[in-house]
Scaffold this motif. Sequence first.
Motif, PDB file in Angstrom:
ATOM      1  N   UNK A 111      58.165  70.239 -10.583  1.00 23.24           N
ATOM      2  CA  UNK A 111      58.563  68.856 -10.320  1.00 23.24           C
ATOM      3  C   UNK A 111      58.011  68.377  -8.982  1.00 23.24           C
ATOM      4  N   UNK A 112      58.126  69.223  -7.972  1.00 25.46           N
ATOM      5  CA  UNK A 112      57.588  68.856  -6.665  1.00 25.46           C
ATOM      6  C   UNK A 112      56.083  68.646  -6.730  1.00 25.46           C
ATOM      7  N   UNK A 113      55.398  69.532  -7.444  1.00 26.43           N
ATOM      8  CA  UNK A 113      53.949  69.413  -7.573  1.00 26.43           C
ATOM      9  C   UNK A 113      53.567  68.068  -8.180  1.00 26.43           C
ATOM     10  N   UNK A 114      54.252  67.681  -9.243  1.00 19.78           N
ATOM     11  CA  UNK A 114      53.882  66.451  -9.928  1.00 19.78           C
ATOM     12  C   UNK A 114      54.301  65.200  -9.164  1.00 19.78           C
ATOM     13  N   UNK A 115      55.212  65.341  -8.208  1.00 14.75           N
ATOM     14  CA  UNK A 115      55.575  64.203  -7.365  1.00 14.75           C
ATOM     15  C   UNK A 115      54.581  64.006  -6.223  1.00 14.75           C
TER      16      UNK A 115
END
Length: 287
Positions: A111-115
Amino acid sequence: MGAAKYTELGAFLRSRRERVRPADVGLPTGPRRRVPGLRREEVAQLAGASVDYYNELERGAGSQPSEQMIAALARALRLSGDERDHLFHLAGRPVPVQGGAASHVHPGMLDLLHRLTSTPAQVITDLHVTLVQNPLAVALLGDQCGFRGPRASFVHRWFTEPEARQLYPEAEHETQSRAFVADLRAAVARRDATDTEARPMIRSLLALSPEFAALWADHEVAFRRDDRKRIDHPTLGVIEVNCLNLFSEDGRQRLLWFTPAVGTDSAALLELLAVVGTQEIAGPAPH
């Protein structure tokens, strides 16, 4: 693989797809979404598969998916560790060992990566195996997720394949070598005596690289928590960046993201990455 397991595999994929919201994976919701969760074509896009192939999987048909495809689907569908293992069992594939190229990535880290949509970012293991990259990381560093076996580790390629060093200025090679070895020693020390991945890698490097053997004998140890790198991009030239790390609780994975170094023109160059897009880079990229 038996027909019953194919059918169950398709049903499981469909059930997991229907629970994932587009916003969970960085996709726009759109005004006319007729199905719960993701569309089939969206899962295919996130996993790097063709739409036809993914449709066949959900129908319980098609060829047996590879370990790499199963891992990509698990990440696209934000599966938990148990769900990921179940998917491997349904596909008739052995569950991969932790730390390999098909390792499970925690959904929270994904999730952090895609944000991180405006900066290059990727998730790697403690042995420098790249698990997943966002589009800007691919544009900056090249696609690093396609290596298998010992070559999956960038550190292994660094000491055994001269072309792996092309994106660092030659004057920095010695410093990078020493930093890689110190980071690897710290990672190996955190693994227990039953480890079947890190120690064979060390034995291989000791046999193949005199440079690695000499540095390993120095017993330097230090995790790479942050770094300043100069990356020679084939189109944009040298880009100086800060490389920051977020470690998982067990230290086996880290999220890396790259920000422009203060006092350089790297901010403008990084903005151009989205325009330049993914490049065919001459040689594996650094972590």
